[in-house]
Design a protein around this motif. Structure first.
Motif, mmCIF file in Angstrom:
data_model
loop_
_atom_site.group_PDB
_atom_site.id
_atom_site.type_symbol
_atom_site.label_atom_id
_atom_site.label_comp_id
_atom_site.label_asym_id
_atom_site.label_seq_id
_atom_site.Cartn_x
_atom_site.Cartn_y
_atom_site.Cartn_z
ATOM 1 N N TYR A 83 29.141 31.524 31.564
ATOM 2 C CA TYR A 83 30.128 32.453 32.120
ATOM 3 C C TYR A 83 30.882 31.736 33.235
ATOM 4 O O TYR A 83 30.298 30.925 33.950
ATOM 5 C CB TYR A 83 29.455 33.694 32.719
ATOM 6 C CG TYR A 83 28.786 34.567 31.703
ATOM 7 C CD1 TYR A 83 29.538 35.457 30.932
ATOM 8 C CD2 TYR A 83 27.419 34.490 31.502
ATOM 9 C CE1 TYR A 83 28.925 36.251 29.982
ATOM 10 C CE2 TYR A 83 26.794 35.282 30.543
ATOM 11 C CZ TYR A 83 27.552 36.155 29.789
ATOM 12 O OH TYR A 83 26.950 36.934 28.846
ATOM 13 N N GLY A 84 32.165 32.105 33.400
ATOM 14 C CA GLY A 84 32.957 31.534 34.490
ATOM 15 C C GLY A 84 33.801 32.578 35.171
ATOM 16 O O GLY A 84 34.084 33.632 34.595
ATOM 17 N N ALA A 103 37.979 31.130 41.287
ATOM 18 C CA ALA A 103 37.863 31.412 42.725
ATOM 19 C C ALA A 103 38.578 30.320 43.520
ATOM 20 O O ALA A 103 38.437 29.136 43.215
ATOM 21 C CB ALA A 103 36.392 31.470 43.140
ATOM 22 N N ALA A 110 38.307 30.735 46.982
ATOM 23 C CA ALA A 110 37.603 30.810 48.266
ATOM 24 C C ALA A 110 36.409 29.869 48.220
ATOM 25 O O ALA A 110 35.265 30.269 47.971
ATOM 26 C CB ALA A 110 37.167 32.243 48.539
ATOM 27 N N ASN A 164 32.937 43.439 43.230
ATOM 28 C CA ASN A 164 33.053 43.985 41.873
ATOM 29 C C ASN A 164 32.875 42.940 40.778
ATOM 30 O O ASN A 164 32.844 43.277 39.592
ATOM 31 C CB ASN A 164 34.417 44.676 41.689
ATOM 32 C CG ASN A 164 34.536 45.880 42.600
ATOM 33 O OD1 ASN A 164 33.537 46.575 42.832
ATOM 34 N ND2 ASN A 164 35.728 46.115 43.140
ATOM 35 N N ALA A 165 32.780 41.678 41.155
ATOM 36 C CA ALA A 165 32.705 40.616 40.136
ATOM 37 C C ALA A 165 31.332 40.620 39.458
ATOM 38 O O ALA A 165 30.288 40.705 40.119
ATOM 39 C CB ALA A 165 32.973 39.264 40.778
ATOM 40 N N GLN A 187 43.242 37.023 33.325
ATOM 41 C CA GLN A 187 44.694 37.200 33.156
ATOM 42 C C GLN A 187 45.163 36.798 31.757
ATOM 43 O O GLN A 187 46.268 37.131 31.363
ATOM 44 C CB GLN A 187 45.439 36.368 34.214
ATOM 45 C CG GLN A 187 45.153 36.841 35.633
ATOM 46 C CD GLN A 187 45.610 35.848 36.688
ATOM 47 O OE1 GLN A 187 45.653 34.628 36.460
ATOM 48 N NE2 GLN A 187 45.941 36.360 37.858
ATOM 49 N N HIS A 204 32.795 41.107 50.195
ATOM 50 C CA HIS A 204 32.495 39.855 49.474
ATOM 51 C C HIS A 204 31.087 39.361 49.828
ATOM 52 O O HIS A 204 30.541 39.712 50.877
ATOM 53 C CB HIS A 204 33.511 38.753 49.832
ATOM 54 C CG HIS A 204 34.780 38.844 49.035
ATOM 55 N ND1 HIS A 204 35.594 39.955 49.037
ATOM 56 C CD2 HIS A 204 35.389 37.957 48.201
ATOM 57 C CE1 HIS A 204 36.635 39.749 48.239
ATOM 58 N NE2 HIS A 204 36.531 38.536 47.713
ATOM 59 N N TYR A 217 50.734 29.720 41.216
ATOM 60 C CA TYR A 217 50.265 28.367 40.932
ATOM 61 C C TYR A 217 51.371 27.377 41.272
ATOM 62 O O TYR A 217 52.551 27.630 41.007
ATOM 63 C CB TYR A 217 49.895 28.230 39.452
ATOM 64 C CG TYR A 217 48.726 29.100 39.069
ATOM 65 C CD1 TYR A 217 47.432 28.741 39.416
ATOM 66 C CD2 TYR A 217 48.926 30.291 38.365
ATOM 67 C CE1 TYR A 217 46.358 29.545 39.082
ATOM 68 C CE2 TYR A 217 47.854 31.097 38.025
ATOM 69 C CZ TYR A 217 46.576 30.716 38.382
ATOM 70 O OH TYR A 217 45.507 31.510 38.051
HETATM 71 P P1 FAD Z 1 34.418 38.573 34.155
HETATM 72 O O1 FAD Z 1 35.467 39.605 34.336
HETATM 73 O O2 FAD Z 1 33.233 38.800 33.322
HETATM 74 O O3 FAD Z 1 35.043 37.197 33.733
HETATM 75 C C1 FAD Z 1 36.321 36.810 34.163
HETATM 76 C C2 FAD Z 1 37.108 36.400 32.940
HETATM 77 O O4 FAD Z 1 36.561 35.176 32.452
HETATM 78 C C3 FAD Z 1 37.040 37.424 31.799
HETATM 79 O O5 FAD Z 1 38.356 37.647 31.327
HETATM 80 C C4 FAD Z 1 36.183 36.727 30.750
HETATM 81 O O6 FAD Z 1 36.607 36.991 29.429
HETATM 82 C C5 FAD Z 1 36.396 35.251 31.059
HETATM 83 N N1 FAD Z 1 35.186 34.498 30.704
HETATM 84 C C6 FAD Z 1 33.999 34.497 31.340
HETATM 85 N N2 FAD Z 1 33.125 33.694 30.711
HETATM 86 C C7 FAD Z 1 33.781 33.158 29.636
HETATM 87 C C8 FAD Z 1 33.424 32.234 28.602
HETATM 88 N N3 FAD Z 1 32.201 31.732 28.487
HETATM 89 N N4 FAD Z 1 34.381 31.867 27.714
HETATM 90 C C9 FAD Z 1 35.626 32.375 27.808
HETATM 91 N N5 FAD Z 1 36.032 33.269 28.741
HETATM 92 C C10 FAD Z 1 35.115 33.654 29.642
HETATM 93 N N6 FAD Z 1 37.746 36.500 43.114
HETATM 94 C C11 FAD Z 1 36.766 36.306 44.034
HETATM 95 O O7 FAD Z 1 35.835 37.107 44.099
HETATM 96 N N7 FAD Z 1 36.766 35.218 44.864
HETATM 97 C C12 FAD Z 1 37.768 34.294 44.853
HETATM 98 O O8 FAD Z 1 37.736 33.325 45.604
HETATM 99 C C13 FAD Z 1 38.818 34.482 43.907
HETATM 100 N N8 FAD Z 1 39.834 33.588 43.826
HETATM 101 C C14 FAD Z 1 40.790 33.734 42.882
HETATM 102 C C15 FAD Z 1 41.800 32.759 42.803
HETATM 103 C C16 FAD Z 1 42.791 32.865 41.840
HETATM 104 C C17 FAD Z 1 43.858 31.774 41.765
HETATM 105 C C18 FAD Z 1 42.779 33.962 40.942
HETATM 106 C C19 FAD Z 1 43.845 34.059 39.889
HETATM 107 C C20 FAD Z 1 41.780 34.923 41.003
HETATM 108 C C21 FAD Z 1 40.772 34.833 41.982
HETATM 109 N N9 FAD Z 1 39.743 35.774 42.076
HETATM 110 C C22 FAD Z 1 38.759 35.604 43.023
HETATM 111 C C23 FAD Z 1 39.663 36.916 41.158
HETATM 112 C C24 FAD Z 1 38.616 36.690 40.060
HETATM 113 O O9 FAD Z 1 38.844 35.473 39.355
HETATM 114 C C25 FAD Z 1 38.641 37.855 39.020
HETATM 115 O O10 FAD Z 1 38.481 39.077 39.713
HETATM 116 C C26 FAD Z 1 37.586 37.679 37.938
HETATM 117 O O11 FAD Z 1 37.973 38.388 36.791
HETATM 118 C C27 FAD Z 1 36.224 38.206 38.325
HETATM 119 O O12 FAD Z 1 35.333 37.817 37.327
HETATM 120 P P2 FAD Z 1 33.966 38.504 36.961
HETATM 121 O O13 FAD Z 1 32.827 37.801 37.583
HETATM 122 O O14 FAD Z 1 34.043 39.988 37.172
HETATM 123 O O15 FAD Z 1 33.825 38.096 35.497
#
Ligand code: FAD
Length: 153
Positions: A29-30, A33, A35, A53-54, A85, A123, A149
């Motif tokens: 999972y990814g 971030a 931060a 909420n992550a 996104q 957080h 970006y």
């Molecule tokens: P999920 O919602 O489960 O996963 C996120 C996305 O990744 C989903 O669309 C999922 O389909 C996809 N994914 C996961 N695993 C896989 C896999 N194995 N193969 C393919 N796709 C996969 N949030 C923070 O909390 N801290 C930060 O520092 C931060 N910085 C950010 C910086 C930028 C530039 C951006 C654009 C966003 C940032 N965010 C940050 C927001 C954060 O990335 C999102 O809220 C994210 O969706 C939270 O992920 P989640 O753990 O809830 O995982």
């Protein structure tokens, strides 16, 4: 203080973009971030900040370890996929480093053991002790500035 003003002001701080990773039962999972900060040389510590909420919070709580990949300028799509996104073509190829999935061809990949966690506001700060490093020279970073970006020219 207004939330929008706070967000816009923080957006004036240009950062790189990372993908935080972990694997639950071998399933990678990814999440994207920006931060991220290097914290200490002895021991070697870094910190990432993850919103309440992550889903990644529960995953790191389960595994106790995570990877950090610094994205290159040609990896914007990966940033968008792991920020939710882009929702199609999610077939991302990970490589494995120290039993953790990391992003192939990233500028650098770290693996970390959770050293400490601090819940601060909405957080959680994950302090990670770095357990392995892999660096690829010659690429430019993906940059995030003012909510967009950017690339180095
Ligand atoms: P999920 O919602 O489960 O996963 C996120 C996305 O990744 C989903 O669309 C999922 O389909 C996809 N994914 C996961 N695993 C896989 C896999 N194995 N193969 C393919 N796709 C996969 N949030 C923070 O909390 N801290 C930060 O520092 C931060 N910085 C950010 C910086 C930028 C530039 C951006 C654009 C966003 C940032 N965010 C940050 C927001 C954060 O990335 C999102 O809220 C994210 O969706 C939270 O992920 P989640 O753990 O809830 O995982």
């Amino acid at each position: 203080m207004d939330d929008r003003l706070f967000r816009n002001t923080m957006g004036k701080f240009a950062t790189g973009v990372t993908v935080i990773t972990t694997a639950v039962d071998g399933e990678p999972y990814g999440m994207t971030a920006n931060a991220f900060m290097s914290v200490s040389l002895s021991p070697k510590l870094i910190v990432v900040s993850i919103g309440e909420n992550a889903q990644m919070n529960a995953r790191i709580a389960e595994t106790g370890e995570f990877g950090v990949s610094f994205l290159a300028e040609n990896q914007k799509d990966l940033s968008m996929i792991f920020a939710g996104q882009i929702k199609e073509n999610l077939n991302v190829q990970f490589k494995w480093q120290n039993n953790l999935p990391v992003i192939e061809n990233a500028l650098a990949n770290l693996t970390c053991k959770v050293f400490n966690t601090h819940v601060e506001g909405d957080h959680t700060l994950y302090v990670g002790e770095v357990t392995s490093l892999d660096v690829v020279e010659g690429n430019n970073p993906l940059i995030f500035f003012e909510g967009k970006y950017q690339e180095i020219h």
